[in-house]
Design an enzyme around this catalytic site. Structure first.
Site, mmCIF file in Angstrom:
data_model
loop_
_atom_site.group_PDB
_atom_site.id
_atom_site.type_symbol
_atom_site.label_atom_id
_atom_site.label_comp_id
_atom_site.label_asym_id
_atom_site.label_seq_id
_atom_site.Cartn_x
_atom_site.Cartn_y
_atom_site.Cartn_z
ATOM 1 N N TYR A 1 15.111 30.772 7.618
ATOM 2 C CA TYR A 1 13.916 31.458 8.124
ATOM 3 C C TYR A 1 13.936 31.568 9.645
ATOM 4 O O TYR A 1 14.348 30.631 10.332
ATOM 5 C CB TYR A 1 12.658 30.691 7.712
ATOM 6 C CG TYR A 1 12.400 30.704 6.223
ATOM 7 C CD1 TYR A 1 12.277 31.913 5.534
ATOM 8 C CD2 TYR A 1 12.285 29.522 5.507
ATOM 9 C CE1 TYR A 1 12.027 31.914 4.162
ATOM 10 C CE2 TYR A 1 12.047 29.524 4.142
ATOM 11 C CZ TYR A 1 11.919 30.728 3.475
ATOM 12 O OH TYR A 1 11.687 30.730 2.129
ATOM 13 N N LYS B 1 0.842 -1.209 0.000
ATOM 14 C CA LYS B 1 0.000 0.000 0.000
ATOM 15 C C LYS B 1 0.870 1.249 0.000
ATOM 16 O O LYS B 1 2.071 1.170 0.309
ATOM 17 C CB LYS B 1 -0.928 -0.021 1.224
ATOM 18 C CG LYS B 1 -0.193 -0.034 2.561
ATOM 19 C CD LYS B 1 -1.135 -0.396 3.708
ATOM 20 C CE LYS B 1 -0.405 -0.364 5.030
ATOM 21 N NZ LYS B 1 -1.193 -0.962 6.122
HETATM 22 C C1 LIG Z 1 -0.521 -1.925 6.763
HETATM 23 C C2 LIG Z 1 -1.139 -3.219 7.060
HETATM 24 C C3 LIG Z 1 -0.355 -4.364 7.288
HETATM 25 C C4 LIG Z 1 1.160 -4.319 7.390
HETATM 26 O O1 LIG Z 1 1.543 -3.664 8.589
HETATM 27 P P1 LIG Z 1 3.075 -3.574 9.031
HETATM 28 O O2 LIG Z 1 3.007 -3.098 10.426
HETATM 29 O O3 LIG Z 1 3.723 -2.602 8.117
HETATM 30 O O4 LIG Z 1 3.632 -4.937 8.884
HETATM 31 C C5 LIG Z 1 -0.999 -5.580 7.439
HETATM 32 N N1 LIG Z 1 -2.352 -5.653 7.384
HETATM 33 C C6 LIG Z 1 -3.148 -4.578 7.204
HETATM 34 C C7 LIG Z 1 -4.619 -4.731 7.179
HETATM 35 C C8 LIG Z 1 -2.567 -3.322 7.053
HETATM 36 O O5 LIG Z 1 -3.351 -2.246 6.871
#
Ligand SMILES: *Cc1c(COP(=O)(O)O)cnc(C)c1O
Length: 383
Positions: free
Chosen positions: A279, A50
């Protein structure tokens, strides 16, 4: 990269990059093999890709994972699923699951692209059955149960009823049941409680229908802390990219960072004692100093809260970042004597610099956010 460079073309050389994110595919594969060793041969590994594979590039990461036998992929939503499916990088994925609960208007897209849809409620189930029936197609769904994360999923008390409706829905195929842990990096009892609820429910279902279904729960934290949660499939994200989900996880794997962000020194000057920089003039030179300006700022993902707190590596030596981080540049104090030249590379984080974890701690965040914040302006280079 295969895309056409802007400004390239007949006889025109594209400008040299000033800010790059090196993405090391060998490190990705190394990390994946460590995860495989940790969980053994039984569970499938779903590659969590993702948010553009946590900023690393979803197509390159998924294609590399596919070469070592990973055929299940998890993405945030239908948009990311379609991007992965139609991007042409995967030869033959067994499944792409979108974790988000879909809007009704998305259901047709899941059908058209053959993406696994997360199901959390009966309204979506009914709409999905009607739409799939109207197209005379079968929609693959995975039931999400909320055992304690409190984000998405059906309450466990309603899950059996939803599963019964699913059995009667002729155009829906149940490809899996899953849940997500809220606190799996900590050894406390909450993960065990979530897991117990999940297992109770899934075995009740499997017993009722006399067949098994793919059950999955384990994120990176649970891969490290809760072997009982590995079930039929594990879902590592952050571990693939070379970081642990938290500093305090009791088990550490020898994972390697997959991304290194580098930016060039584009200007060097000497300033008198008392000269202020950037800044709001938050830093002034204690003595005569050499200052390098580096081509990365908060628009590249180098958080402004790091101002005056972080270190960059140039030619293997650490230098303090000084003054306020700006949108496009940061300044670094080279001290009085140095061998840094215009055009040298500064490592902002990665395998040769501070880790994304170390930088995140200074910024009051986690490596996940630091990786995802590397903006699209930073050219990814695959090595
Ligand atoms: C993001 C996610 C994962 C992976 O999580 P990590 O902590 O990066 O291993 C697994 N399952 C779902 C449903 C997620 O949203």
């Amino acid at each position: 990269m295969t895309e056409k460079e802007p400004g390239s073309g007949a006889g025109i050389t594209p400008p040299e990059n000033m800010t790059e994110a090196l993405v090391c595919i060998d490190h990705l594969l190394w990390n994946t093999r460590l995860i495989r060793k940790q969980v053994g041969e039984t569970p499938r590994i779903m590659g969590i890709v993702k948010a553009n594979a946590y900023g690393h590039n979803v197509h390159k990461v998924s294609a590399a994972l596919e070469t070592i036998g990973i055929t299940d992929f998890g993405v945030a939503n239908i948009h990311e699923a379609i991007e992965l499916k139609t991007g042409g990088a995967l030869k033959n994925p067994a499944s792409i699951l979108a974790f988000s609960s879909p809007l009704t208007s998305h259901i047709e897209c899941f059908l058209q692209h053959d993406i696994d849809m997360t199901l959390c409620d009966s309204e979506t189930l009914q709409a999905a059955e009607e739409i799939a029936a109207a197209h005379n197609k079968t929609l693959s769904v995975q039931l999400k149960v909320d055992t304690g994360m409190g984000r998405l999923g059906t309450h466990p008390s309603m899950a059996m009823e939803l599963l019964r409706c699913m059995e009667n829905a002729e155009h829906l195929q149940l490809k899996g049941i899953y849940t997500h842990f809220a606190d799996s990096s900590s050894p406390g009892g909450f993960t065990a409680q979530q897991l117990a609820e999940f297992k109770r429910l899934t075995s009740e279902y499997e017993h009722a229908v006399s067949r098994t279904v793919c059950k999955h729960a384990a994120n990176s934290g649970a891969i490290l802390t809760a072997p009982g949660s590995w079930l039929d499939m594990v879902r590592p994200g952050i571990l693939l990219y070379g970081y642990h989900p938290a500093k305090h996880t009791p088990l550490r794997l020898e994972v390697k960072p997959v991304m290194q962000v580098e930016a060039k020194v584009i200007f060097i000057k000497t300033v008198e004692a008392g000269t202020t920089l950037s800044y709001n003039r938050t830093w002034s030179a204690p003595t005569l100093r050499s200052i390098a300006t580096i081509a990365a700022g908060y628009a590249d993902g180098y958080a402004r809260v790091l101002s005056g707190k972080a270190t960059v590596m140039i030619n293997g030596k650490p230098y303090p970042q000084v003054g306020t981080v700006t949108m496009d540049q940061i300044m670094v104090d080279l001290g009085t004597e140095h061998d840094v030249k215009k055009g040298d590379r500064a490592t902002l984080f990665g395998w040769d610099g501070p880790s994304a974890e170390a930088l995140s701690e200074i910024a009051g965040t986690i490596s996940y956010e630091t990786l995802c914040s590397v903006s699209s302006r930073v050219k990814r280079i695959f090595i």
